[in-house]
Motif scaffolding. Structure first.
Motif: not given
Lengths: 943, 248
Positions: B118, B120, B217-218
């Motif tokens: 992912k 980030y 993605r935070k």
């Protein structure tokens, strides 16, 4: 009231004194020895106990600096200016301001600066006035002494008599690792210590620094030098030996020893076993070959994806291969294997050399029963054979590899290997042919033995050139291969034919002696050129050339009571020549994980052959054919986000017929199968599509794998069979278009409980459509197979590991013409492996395998349960020893069973193989035996 | 009249200088020595560790290229673009997203890191790590650098940095910074991975540095570090090398 006020004022005064003494200012001015200010010098404020950086600033143009409001504490102040020795000052706070006044920095001697820092790029350590640097970065020839090294160091002079001066002052004492060396006389050390063992040279200016380090009081007039040596950990040697003795005359012995340093690796390996197990593994291979284990860029057959040149197939029965199987035989029967060798690697950054010698001896004795069902629609029949075989193979092999890098743009790889050996074979067999309902048609007793001496010699060279323009490159390769084999064989057979009922109808008898000489040589060469176009594209073009020659001579002699005569019909000589040219190009796109390639090649093959029977040169048959084909190629491999990968390839392959199949010759070496040639045979063209998808989740350790493979053949080689009443088959090759095969596979693995319980499941599908031509009747045969497999890994604690696997394979074969008969085969196998670590370093390894083979059509149902248990204890200091007791096949049921269905023929083979035995073995490993259980099974280890 | 023009000219000169923020560029090469990295795996026996080193022979390391672009108050660090044909035998692997942006004026650090499948986006306030300044100097890419040390507590690595005070911005490659100068060489665990500057470009053209667009993605820095640590512990337990799937 007054008292209260006084108290207040008193408190205020005290707190003001306190707050004043909590912080202070630090001032100073940085200058050099001539009082010239060092403008913008770096000032660092460090904690005194561990040199942690707290604050920093820069001096002004006049060299002065001020650090204000620093909390009261002990500090180190470090001052840095290019070209000068960094200075460290202890700061003890006193009062509200500390003024260091003029801080003088001493320069680094110009010679030291230029030679050590700029030229040698060596790090230099400064402690007070002591300078220390890594002398190993100064290059001296091999075998140089410390004296030779010192001559190269800046500021150091070595006189004729060996006396040393540093920056003009005599070096009167030298210590090694802080200790006196032979009385402390520098010459003793400089003339005896080798330069390559020296790590650091320390020269002391400040007597007090030296005292701190060596504890010896020095003379302030002279200088003292301290030498530190390199760690010996880069050199080493290790070895391992295992020996075992068991019941049923079983024994094993395996040992290896390695010695290595930074540049060289030497290893020796020997192994002998008659158990068919515990042979050499991938770990042994890597330990033996060292840095020569894997060479990824040694393929000189340039093509679409670095390789893919058409390989040739030889269907000659006289072919034997002495190429050794390093990893041991897994064949059914009673094997014996003895092997051993030496390997030497030398790596000097620009030159890499490897040389290996390996000896291998393999012997296999087997007794096998085979039954075959020929499910031909109009004339079905069955065969039942028993065969005893002894096969021995031995070879000596020497090979070397040299890789030389001339500069950063040019390199060359040269490989050469030679192997000399032989294959000996003895076969005694009894073959029966039966009509359905077990009516005996014929039987054949055969005794053959042969001895084949073989020589293999291979040489190849690859030259690579990179151009100044990045990405442009050229590769040129050439190779010469030679195989020569000399075979002597004896053949005796009695063939009886029966008419319905046990009546001897006719007998054919052959007693033959054969002498075969088979020489093959090949010269091949390839060129590849890569040209980049922009940043994302490049064009790769290649040309391949190959010239292959075969010279074959077979002389057959018929043996009579007291004489022998040459059999003209069976003796023959032939030679053939295959000339191959291919030119191709492909456009490739490679950018951020996406790789796409589109290409085409033009291929030209010319086959020439000459054939004559016996010694008579009058009747020579010749053939010459040539095929030109245009071959496309398309492929892509894409790396996607989230660890996904997808690949696809479409390729076309051409397989040319063997020369034997082209020549219009009758070959009746085997009385039951007579081969004829077909000069009108066309090459086989296959279209192949393959694709795959892979996904791996590194967070959860789940993985998914999908693969698919489809092939469609034009002019596939199909052997047309004509079977007569005596069930003697005549075979002639023909072409049929439309054979296809499909293979698809899906594998999914996931953790049920992370790291403790993982599950892996898979399914594969196999579909095949082929044709048979039996007595001119064309039949379409479809085979459909399904396979299911699963694997369970249970590793709840470090002491215990449990692996369970299961495998089921169902295959069915249908014939278009013969709809009643279809072969239905089922193979099941399951296995359990259990390992447990007991206290006192006692371990249990156990495995249980259950296999079952079912043929629904003829009620064949065999199962083999195999239980192996071994218990071992690790002992000796450093876990270097292991004693192990193992029992294999405790149920005494081991059998080698094989069943398959192909082209309307169902075959079942049962080979008697080594069954129950016990083994007691002892291992000594210089590096210690692993005392933890494995959680995964790994192939070759790269860490 | 003349004086007025002189003052105007001087004012314009200063204005011009203030607005021209010189953008500097440092090229780094990151070299990974997997033979050395493998030595630190606790579940391998001595024999397995030795085998890994000996099979590699003289290891030149696995190299990848990065660029640090910075001006007087900001810096960002990411991959250097590579051409197709010069990559490994013409095959391109997809590189995971990696972009570190530091704004020293506003004390802000923005990282776009793809890890474990992912991408980030970590937005945090900049804080200076604890460095020890030592007594060694050496030359890197033509600049005299001084040695400093710290510890990466998340991955449990010893970090050695060589920084130069000739370049004033206290930045460096990857997430490391906070020294009285720019870091030109970073060494992890005494040589397992080295990030070395190969060239320093100080162009004289004025070009404002723009913060690049970063998506992801935070996640907070704390949660991200927790993710990395958890993965290392689980991988060791599963007898897998954790650094096959995370950055060393």
């Amino acid at each position: 009231m007054r008292a209260f006020l006084t108290l207040l004022i008193l408190i205020a005064k005290i707190t003001s004194i306190y707050s004043q003494s909590n912080k202070f200012n630090l001032l100073g001015q940085v200058v050099d020895s001539s009082n010239i200010p060092l403008a913008f010098a770096s000032i660092y404020l460090l904690e005194s106990k561990d040199s942690s950086l707290l604050d920093y600033t820069r001096a002004e143009e006049n060299g002065s600096f001020a650090l204000k409001n620093i909390p009261s504490n002990n500090y180190l102040l470090k001052i840095n200016y290019v070209g000068y020795l960094p200075l460290q000052i202890k700061i003890d706070p006193s009062g509200s301001s500390v003024n260091l006044g003029k801080i003088i920095l001493k320069p680094i001697s110009k010679e030291l600066f230029e030679v050590v820092i700029k030229a040698a790029k060596a790090p230099m350590s400064i402690r007070g006035d002591t300078i220390e640097y890594d002398a190993s970065t100064f290059k001296v020839p091999a075998g140089s002494t410390l004296e030779d090294l010192l001559r190269k160091l800046p500021g150091i002079e070595v006189n004729q008599d060996g006396s040393i001066k540093s920056e003009g002052r005599d070096v009167t004492r030298m210590t090694v690792e802080g200790k006196q060396f032979f009385g402390g006389d520098p010459k003793a050390a400089t003339k005896n210590l080798p330069a390559e063992g020296i790590s650091k040279v320390q020269v002391f200016n400040d007597v007090s620094e030296e005292e701190k380090l060596t504890g010896i009081k020095g003379n302030s007039q002279d200088k003292n030098m301290n030498i530190t040596l390199k760690d010996d950990f880069k050199k080493g040697g290790f070895g391992k030996i295992t020996g075992g003795i068991g019941t049923e005359d079983r024994a094993e012995l395996k040992g290896n020893y390695n010695k290595f340093n930074q540049k060289e690796q030497f290893s020796i390996l020997a192994s002998g076993t008659n158990t068919g197990r515990n042979g050499l593994s991938w770990n042994d291979y890597q330990d033996f070959k060292g840095s020569n284990s894997f060479n990824w860029n040694d393929d000189g057959d340039f093509g679409f994806s670095n390789g893919g040149m058409v390989r040739y197939y030889f269907s000659d029965e006289d072919e034997d291969n002495i190429e050794t199987n390093f990893f041991g035989s897994s064949a059914n029967g009673f094997p014996k294997k003895i092997s051993g060798g030496l390997n030497y690697n030398y790596d000097n950054k620009k030159t890499k050399f490897s040389g290996t010698y390996f000896y291998n001896f393999d012997e296999l004795f087997s007794e096998a029963i085979r039954s075959q069902n020929f499910l031909y629609p109009d004339n079905p029949y069955n065969t039942f054979d028993t065969a005893f075989r002894t096969n021995t193979k031995q070879s000596h092999k020497a090979d070397l590899r040299i890789e030389q890098e001339f500069d950063s743009l040019h390199s060359i790889v040269f490989k050469s290997s030679i192997s000399v050996g032989g294959v000996q074979n003895e076969l005694s067999g009894f073959y029966t042919t039966l009509l359905p309902s077990d009516i005996l048609l014929s039987d054949l007793s055969m005794l053959t033995e042969y001895d084949n001496n073989i020589l293999n010699w291979q040489n190849s060279i690859i030259f690579r050139k990179k151009f100044k323009k990045k990405g442009r490159s050229l590769g040129v390769s050439a190779a010469y291969l030679l195989t020569a084999s000399d075979r002597d064989s004896k053949q005796n057979s009695i063939n009886n034919f029966y008419n319905i009922g046990l009546f001897i109808d006719s007998i054919a008898q052959l007693n033959q002696v054969l002498r075969t000489e088979n020489n093959k040589s090949q010269i091949k060469s390839s060129i590849q050129y890569v040209e980049p176009i922009g940043k994302r594209f490049y064009i790769q073009s290649f040309y391949n050339y190959s010239d292959r020659n075969t010279d074959y001579q077979r002389n057959v002699f018929d043996q009579f009571q007291d004489s022998s005569s040459i059999n003209q019909f069976l003796s023959r000589t032939f030679d053939n020549n295959i000339d191959y040219h291919r030119v191709g190009t492909s456009l490739r796109y490679s950018y951020k994980g996406t790789n796409i390639s589109l290409g085409v090649a033009y291929q030209d093959i010319i086959l020439k052959g000459n054939f004559k029977t016996g010694f008579d040169t009058s009747s020579t048959l010749s053939t010459k054919v040539s095929y030109q084909t245009l071959i496309p190629n398309l492929s892509f491999q894409i790396d996607l986000k989230k660890n996904r990968n997808i690949n696809f390839e479409y390729s076309v392959n051409l397989r040319e017929p063997s020369v034997n199949d082209l020549l219009p010759v009758v070959d009746n070496t085997n009385p039951l199968f007579i081969r004829l040639g077909n000069p009108a045979l066309l090459p086989e063209l296959s279209h192949r599509i393959s694709g795959g998808f892979r996904k791996f989740d590194p967070l959860n350790f789940t993985n998914l794998w999908l693969g698919i493979n489809y092939t469609y053949n034009e002019n596939a080689f199909v052997y047309s069979r004509d079977i007569d009443l005596k069930r003697i088959t005549s075979i002639i090759p023909t072409n049929i278009t439309g054979t296809q095969s499909l293979w698809a596979n899906i594998d999914f693995g996931f953790p049920v409980i992370k790291n403790k319980f993982t599950l892996n499941t898979g399914y594969n599908l196999n579909y095949n459509k082929g044709f048979t031509l039996i007595n001119t009747l064309k039949d379409e045969i479809t085979t459909l197979g399904h396979g299911f497999n699963f694997r369970l890994n249970l590793t709840p604690v470090d002491k215990f590991s449990f692996f369970l696997n299961g495998n089921a394979r169902f295959s069915e074969q249908y014939s278009e013409l013969n709809t009643s008969e279809s072969a239905k085969l089922q193979n099941y196998s399951s296995g359990i492996e259990l390992n447990y670590k007991f206290p006192y370093k006692i371990f249990l390894n156990s495995s249980f395998n259950y296999s079952q083979f079912i043929n629904k059509s003829n009620s064949f149902n065999e199962s083999v349960p195999l239980l192996n248990i071994s218990v071992y204890k690790v002992f000796l200091k450093g876990d270097k020893g292991e004693i192990r007791l193992s029992g294999y096949d405790l149920f005494n049921e081991n059998l080698g069973i094989n069943q398959s269905a192909w082209s309307n023929v169902v075959t079942q083979t049962t080979t008697f193989t080594l069954a129950r035995y016990f083994l007691l073995s002892f291992t000594y490993n210089m590096r210690g035996i692993k005392t933890s259980l494995e959680k995964n099974r790994r192939g070759f280890s790269m860490g | 009249m003349k004086i007025k023009y002189q003052i105007l000219f001087i004012n314009l000169f200063f204005l011009f200088n203030l607005q021209s923020q010189n953008v500097c560029q440092i090229n780094y090469v990151r070299t990974e020595f997997w033979g050395k990295i493998v030595q630190r795996l606790p579940y391998l026996s001595k024999e397995e560790k030795d085998r890994s080193i000996l099979t590699r022979g003289r290891d030149e390391g696995f190299k990848s290229k990065y660029i640090l672009t910075f001006d007087s108050t900001q810096s960002f660090y990411t991959y250097e673009e590579e051409s197709a044909a010069e990559s490994n035998y013409g095959y391109s692997w997809r590189k995971e997203d990696y972009l570190i942006y530091k704004d020293f004026a506003n004390k802000r650090k923005l990282s776009q890191i793809e890890e474990l499948g992912k991408t980030y986006l970590i937005d945090e306030t900049y804080h200076r790590p604890k460095w020890k300044i030592l007594n060694e100097i050496k030359d890197v890419a033509g600049y005299i650098c001084m040695k400093a040390e710290t510890t990466d507590t998340i991955k449990n690595q010893k970090i050695t940095a060589w920084f130069t005070d000739a370049l004033t911005l206290s930045t460096g490659p990857e997430e490391f910074d906070g020294l009285p100068g720019t870091i030109l060489e970073l060494i992890k665990n005494d040589g397992d991975v080295t990030i070395t500057a190969t060239s320093v470009l100080l162009p004289k053209y004025p070009l404002p540095l723009k913060a690049p667009k970063m998506k992801g993605r935070k996640i907070t820095s704390f949660k991200f570090n927790e993710l990395i640590q958890k993965h290392i512990i689980e991988s060791i337990e599963a007898q897998r090398n954790p650094f096959w799937s995370i950055r060393y």
